[in-house]
Design an enzyme around this catalytic site. Sequence first.
Site, PDB file in Angstrom:
ATOM      1  CG  HIS A  61      -1.970   1.073   1.174  1.00 24.85           C
ATOM      2  ND1 HIS A  61      -3.323   0.795   1.127  1.00 24.85           N
ATOM      3  CD2 HIS A  61      -1.880   2.423   1.162  1.00 24.85           C
ATOM      4  CE1 HIS A  61      -4.004   1.925   1.094  1.00 24.85           C
ATOM      5  NE2 HIS A  61      -3.138   2.935   1.116  1.00 24.85           N
ATOM      6  CG  HIS A  63      -1.197   6.147  -2.764  1.00 26.14           C
ATOM      7  ND1 HIS A  63      -2.328   5.990  -3.539  1.00 26.14           N
ATOM      8  CD2 HIS A  63      -1.536   5.733  -1.513  1.00 26.14           C
ATOM      9  CE1 HIS A  63      -3.309   5.506  -2.781  1.00 26.14           C
ATOM     10  NE2 HIS A  63      -2.850   5.337  -1.554  1.00 26.14           N
ATOM     11  N   GLY A 217      -8.929   8.019  -2.562  1.00 30.15           N
ATOM     12  CA  GLY A 217      -9.545   9.325  -2.363  1.00 30.15           C
ATOM     13  C   GLY A 217     -10.462   9.353  -1.158  1.00 30.15           C
ATOM     14  CG  HIS A 244      -7.698   3.391  -0.271  1.00 30.81           C
ATOM     15  ND1 HIS A 244      -7.096   2.820  -1.368  1.00 30.81           N
ATOM     16  CD2 HIS A 244      -6.776   4.238   0.257  1.00 30.81           C
ATOM     17  CE1 HIS A 244      -5.865   3.302  -1.485  1.00 30.81           C
ATOM     18  NE2 HIS A 244      -5.645   4.165  -0.513  1.00 30.81           N
ATOM     19  CD  GLU A 247      -7.234   6.710   4.554  1.00 32.20           C
ATOM     20  OE1 GLU A 247      -6.165   7.301   4.751  1.00 32.20           O
ATOM     21  OE2 GLU A 247      -7.709   6.526   3.412  1.00 32.20           O
ATOM     22  CG  ASP A 325      -1.211   5.900   2.607  1.00 33.21           C
ATOM     23  OD1 ASP A 325      -1.486   5.627   1.420  1.00 33.21           O
ATOM     24  OD2 ASP A 325      -2.024   6.453   3.360  1.00 33.21           O
TER      25      ASP A 325
END
EC number: 3.5.4.40
Length: 387
Positions: A61, A63, A217, A244, A247, A325
Amino acid sequence: MRPAYDDPRTTDQPITRARPPPRAARGRRLGEEPLTEHLVDPDVPRDLHAFIAGLPKAELHVHHVGSASPRIVSELAARHADSKVPTDPEALVDYFTFTDFAHFIDVYLSVVDLIRTPEDVRLLTYEVARDMARQQVRYAELTITPFSSTRRGIDEGAFMDAIEDARKAAEAEFGTVLRWCFDIPGEAGLESAEETARLATDDRLRPEGLVSFGLGGPEIGVARPQFKPYFDRAIAAGLHSVPHAGETTGPQTVWEALIDLRAERIGHGTSSAQDPKLLAHLAERRIPLEVCPTSNIATRAVRTLDEHPIKEFVRAGVPVTINSDDPPMFGTDLNNEYAVAARLLGLDERGLADLAKNGVEASFLDAPGKARIADEIDTYTAAWLAS
């Protein structure tokens, strides 16, 4: 003897495979170890930090744009002078201080806007792989949002060529294997879902390294079920589902990801701890959570590290993987996230090795690849403990 790994923030020396430093090399001055001062948790023994720095890892995970180092962000900001992103790496520290998740999204999108050409895409991807290799990441599934680039005018074929060229170069030069997760930017609505699904399933465009399909997002006001048709198409095309969920919203969002989007792993899943039935389901079905502790604090999804639910996940038997992340944006890296996990879970070297193997097992790497990295983790750990 200097350890065979280097701090990506302080050196451009060639990357070498890690091996445990001799006992005499441990506990040496800061600056000779892989972690910089602000990332060394004083509650974690220095020996354990050194062990983590050389531990082979997988990351699931993380980005693409969110992994851009301050050096790369400042270089891109200087290329594109109309951006509001600071060109001074020191100023980026303040720029990357977030008040809440919405503020984080605003800042993140301002960095996304710096990626305007195929050359920008290749540079970013290659440098992200370089930083991963210096942390002994052997395999990573990098989340990429192609819609954010193609809508800014980058030709879709050129975009795919750029990430694939960087992937192949990184594997050849650093030994780090990259795979892609194409994710829908939920805040951009169903137009972005349609475009992302098309790019992920069109055999003329789909890159060789693509293994999964995601959804990122904001979660609030972005219902997961509306994306079901796009996930169905991706799954039918052979991609894995990794949205996702949970969160910044409650456990119901995780249930929706599992039921409507057929999630095989959950990105974050932080609120799962609020629902015992959900925890039992995740444990029984062996559905991993991609846990990103520092990210959850930085975006205010969790108030403090001591309140992070990772302990509840482990007690419930839920498979847990550790991830960074958007590491530079959150002032962290994967090594630091392992140190955080060590403190929160009370792990020693063997416990950290097991955690690293969780990441390997939860990946979409083939069986021989998983076995190879798991064996490397075991060999490294045994050599460390014997030294």
